[in-house]
Design an enzyme around this catalytic site. Structure first.
Site, PDB file in Angstrom:
ATOM      1  CG  ASN A 208      -0.200  -0.094   2.506  1.00 41.92           C
ATOM      2  OD1 ASN A 208       0.526   0.819   2.854  1.00 41.92           O
ATOM      3  ND2 ASN A 208      -0.357  -1.200   3.230  1.00 41.92           N
ATOM      4  CG  ASP A 277      -7.012  -3.971   6.001  1.00 41.28           C
ATOM      5  OD1 ASP A 277      -6.723  -4.061   7.211  1.00 41.28           O
ATOM      6  OD2 ASP A 277      -7.216  -2.879   5.432  1.00 41.28           O
ATOM      7  CE  LYS A 287       8.383 -12.811 -13.333  1.00 38.85           C
ATOM      8  NZ  LYS A 287       9.210 -12.232 -14.373  1.00 38.85           N
ATOM      9  CG  PHE A 320      -2.369   5.997  13.260  1.00 39.19           C
ATOM     10  CD1 PHE A 320      -1.663   5.771  14.423  1.00 39.19           C
ATOM     11  CD2 PHE A 320      -2.280   7.235  12.645  1.00 39.19           C
ATOM     12  CE1 PHE A 320      -0.872   6.757  14.981  1.00 39.19           C
ATOM     13  CE2 PHE A 320      -1.484   8.236  13.194  1.00 39.19           C
ATOM     14  CZ  PHE A 320      -0.785   8.001  14.360  1.00 39.19           C
ATOM     15  CE  LYS A 334     -10.520   0.454  10.627  1.00 40.37           C
ATOM     16  NZ  LYS A 334      -9.467   1.182   9.918  1.00 40.37           N
ATOM     17  CE  LYS A 338      -9.261  -3.460  13.926  1.00 42.26           C
ATOM     18  NZ  LYS A 338      -8.106  -3.389  13.027  1.00 42.26           N
TER      19      LYS A 338
END
Ligand SMILES: Cc1cc2nc3c(=O)[nH]c(=O)nc-3n(C[C@H](O)[C@H](O)[C@H](O)COP(=O)(O)O)c2cc1C
Length: 398
Positions: A208, A277, A287, A320, A334, A338
């Site tokens: 990401n 995630d 490969k 975060f 969240k 959590k």
């Protein structure tokens, strides 16, 4: 990177006669960009390397070189200054200071100064290792003067070794560390930063856009405020903050392992990493061939925060939540699901903030509600996050 610590602080920068004097121009530039006021004092020898005019232009203030043409400046300037920085510090000036000699603008002003003194030696390695220089530096240490140690590398004399003046970045960091409050002293903090990589095969991965900048800013600020910091970092282009214990990881699984191993030893965990995630259900050992296309099956990754929150002896947990829009409700959800102590929400699509930027616009959400902050540098965000933690300390794991 900008932080409020140096804003409106008056810094006396003493430049002495070494090749590294030119690097102090960058120190002045950075101090100015942090809104500090810089006045430069130069020894006679240093003016042979860089002209006072250059320092004057960059600092925006008059440069002082001669005690007799500027009488009593050596008393008035130190009286107002917040810090005295000598960069570069020659063997000669270090020796003069250690013996109490005061025969130029730098050494004379130093004796009239009361406050933090930092010096960045720069010289040939053999000079730096000479017992006389060591002895003089020990004397400076006994006075409480802080050495910003030179780095190893190619030296101006053509040799290689330890003696090169510390980088402008490290000099500014040392100055910030000295001028900053030490209200996190004795605290052990674990920070995660950067993205993770989830491999499809040995050469391809899913990742990401996280740059790791927020996590690194958190580490720098915690270190400055006196904390003992461990950083678990995914792959980033950011250099590790000086003095931090760095654990490099790549995958979400490795990050979970590293956090699990260290979470019980710390009082505070800040999860600034953008952990994947979803991870591929399987990873090819060779490969994957391009022909025929590729369909990936992904499964949710292990939830690090949930795992830590469920630990018996757990630290205070700050998470975060990066969202693409004002989805603050999702962040609140969240927080509850959590078991975090508070969550920092940021909208990564907000103009001028988010990924790869040095700026961020955050909201802190806890059981008491939501506090919004204006667009700030990531270091300023780190300051308010730790302020909030210190206010809340005494809660779980505190
Ligand atoms: C080309 C050149 C480079 C020098 N570089 C250094 C240096 O890096 N470190 C150092 O301690 N002295 C260095 N010196 C020696 C100092 O300039 C000399 O000791 C001088 O007296 C220092 O004066 P000051 O401490 O008042 O600035 C250098 C001298 C020359 C000619």
């Amino acid at each position: 990177m900008s932080s409020p610590i140096l804003k409106d602080r008056k810094i006396l920068l003493a430049v002495t006669g070494g090749i590294a004097a030119y690097k102090s121009l960058e120190v002045v530039r950075r101090l100015r960009s942090e809104d500090a006021s810089v006045t430069v004092l130069m020894t006679e020898a240093s003016t042979r390397f860089v002209t006072p005019l250059t320092f004057e232009s960059l600092s925006g203030n008059r440069v002082y070189t001669d005690v007799f043409s500027s009488p009593l400046v050596h008393i008035s300037l130190p009286e107002e200054a917040h810090a005295f920085l000598i960069a570069p510090a020659t063997a000669n000036t270090i020796g003069k200071i250690a013996s109490g000699i005061a025969d130029d603008m730098v050494t004379l002003s130093l004796l009239a100064f009361r406050g933090p003194v930092l010096y960045a030696p720069a010289m040939n390695q053999r000079m730096y290792e000479h017992p006389l220089v060591r002895r003089n530096m020990n004397t400076l240490g006994e006075m409480g003067y802080e050495e910003i140690p030179p780095e190893e590398g190619g030296l101006a004399c053509g040799g290689y070794g330890v003696g090169r003046m510390a980088s402008a970045e490290r000099i500014i960091e040392a100055l910030k560390g000295r001028l900053c409050r030490k209200d996190m002293a004795g605290l052990k903090v674990l920070v995660t930063a950067g993205p993770t990589r989830e491999y499809i095969d040995p050469v391809r991965f899913i990742s990401n856009r996280s740059s790791g900048k927020m996590g690194h800013a958190l580490c720098r600020v915690a270190m400055r405020r006196g904390a003992d910091v461990t950083l678990v970092s995914g792959p980033t282009a950011e250099g590790p903050p000086h003095g931090v214990r760095l654990l490099r990881v790549e995958t979400a699984e490795e990050m979970l392992e590293a956090v699990r191993r260290h979470a019980a030893e710390v009082q505070l965990l800040v999860m600034a990493a953008a952990v994947a995630d979803f991870v591929p259900e399987s990873r090819s050992s060779t490969k994957v061939d391009k022909g025929g296309g590729l369909t990936l099956r992904l499964r949710p990754s292990a939830d690090i925060i949930k795992t830590v929150s469920a630990m018996k002896r757990r630290p205070f947990v700050i998470g975060f939540s990066a969202e693409t829009g004002p989805e603050i409700d999702r962040a609140g959800e969240k927080l509850r699901q959590k078991g975090m102590d508070f969550i920092v929400f940021n909208d990564v699509t907000f103009n001028g903030a988010g990924f790869d930027s040095d700026m961020n616009r955050i909201s802190i959400i806890d059981s008491g509600g939501v506090t919004d902050y204006p667009l700030m540098s990531k270091e300023e965000c780190a300051e308010v996050i730790f302020d909030r933690y210190l206010e809340r300390r005494g809660g779980v794991g505190g």
